[in-house]
Design an enzyme around this catalytic site. Structure first.
Site, PDB file in Angstrom:
ATOM      1  N   LYS A   7     -12.388  -3.496  14.156  1.00  0.00           N
ATOM      2  CA  LYS A   7     -11.532  -3.465  12.969  1.00  0.00           C
ATOM      3  C   LYS A   7     -11.218  -2.059  12.462  1.00  0.00           C
ATOM      4  CE  LYS A   7     -12.617  -8.055  11.164  1.00  0.00           C
ATOM      5  NZ  LYS A   7     -13.010  -8.825   9.961  1.00  0.00           N
ATOM      6  N   ASP A  29      -8.171  -9.783   5.487  1.00  0.00           N
ATOM      7  CA  ASP A  29      -9.540 -10.162   5.145  1.00  0.00           C
ATOM      8  C   ASP A  29      -9.762 -10.151   3.634  1.00  0.00           C
ATOM      9  OD1 ASP A  29     -10.634 -10.702   7.634  1.00  0.00           O
ATOM     10  OD2 ASP A  29     -11.283  -8.640   7.972  1.00  0.00           O
TER      11      ASP A  29
END
Length: 283
Positions: free
Chosen positions: A66, A102
């Site tokens: 990420k 997210d």
């Protein structure tokens, strides 16, 4: 032409993203296939570069990519840039755009727990990677009282705390710090942002906290979604705490990514049902 989507991660055997994303694509009759692409860090750059091909709509990005993926796209959404990690890549005519869904997914999942009000709460976050960065960014806008970040590597916890400096008190400790249990007992919200407890992971059977470190009436969130009831959530239930598994966040962040790729409203109900069925079959 059948378009392609997928998820980059390493390992990926735990992932159910292909199941619920494909269910959503099929429900809307979108001609695309969503696949699992297990890619080690050494191969990530070349695989992301492939996304420029018109056949690809984009991809999801998960552990451990990420943060490193941020340098491999052409442009970052302001939220992804602020958080310092991305989990979604969109191909726009060969230009790769990076997003972080997210944070929004976590907030939606947290707000779905109607009995919990984060205002004034002491919060413990376990982990300091991309998922933790998204959670911290979200929490700082919820009027919490104090935030403690615990991580195996102390320097990363300190760095994360400084990155999101704010008006609230932020502390960083190592996972082996003797104060961890004390901080956990004082926390009304505990969030696991690590892969500890993840099915087929290196710490599959482990929980970062025992039941005696969790106060009754608190809320324990685990971003791990496979298994649905993780070792941490087992300990939380023993303590009398409320629990929030990782499936809600997974679906909400996935739905936001789906909308970015397809410019259509995602069928949330279809996604939840497909995810639940996949987890039941994986037990």
């Amino acid at each position: 032409m059948t378009c392609k989507l997928g998820i980059f991660g390493y390992p990926l055997s735990h992932s159910i993203s292909p199941v619920f994303q494909q269910a959503a694509l099929d429900a809307l009759k979108i001609n695309a296939r969503y696949e699992a692409w297990e890619v080690p860090p050494s191969g990530l750059a070349s695989r992301i570069e492939e996304l420029r091909n018109p056949i690809y709509l984009g991809a999801n990005v998960t552990i451990p990519h990420k943060e490193s993926a941020m340098d491999l796209v052409d442009e970052l959404d302001p939220l992804a840039e602020k958080i310092g990690s991305l989990n979604t890549i969109v191909n726009r005519k060969g230009k790769l755009l990076g997003y972080n869904t997210d944070a929004g997914g976590f907030l939606k999942a947290l707000k779905s727990t109607e009995s919990f009000d984060p205002k004034g709460a002491n919060v413990l976050i376990i982990g300091a990677g991309g998922a933790a960065r998204a959670a911290v960014c979200s929490l700082l806008g919820l009027n919490i009282s104090r935030l403690v970040i615990a991580n195996r590597t102390l320097d990363r916890a300190i760095s994360l705390g400084k990155y999101f400096s704010s008006s609230i008190e932020v502390s960083a400790i190592g996972m082996n710090d003797s104060r961890l249990t004390e901080y956990a007992r004082r926390s009304r919200l505990i969030i696991n942002c690590t892969s500890m407890g993840m099915k087929n992971g290196p710490a599959e059977q482990l929980s970062p906290l025992g039941s005696t470190a969790i106060q009754e009436g608190s809320l324990v969130c685990d971003m791990v979604y496979n298994p649905a009831i993780t070792p941490l959530l087992v300990e939380a239930i023993k303590s009398g705490a409320s629990t929030l598994g990782g499936v809600s966040m997974l679906i909400y962040q996935g739905a936001a990514a789906f909308e970015l790729w397809t410019d259509t409203t995602p069928p949330i109900g279809v996604m939840f049902r497909a995810a639940k069925k996949a987890l039941e079959l994986n037990q």
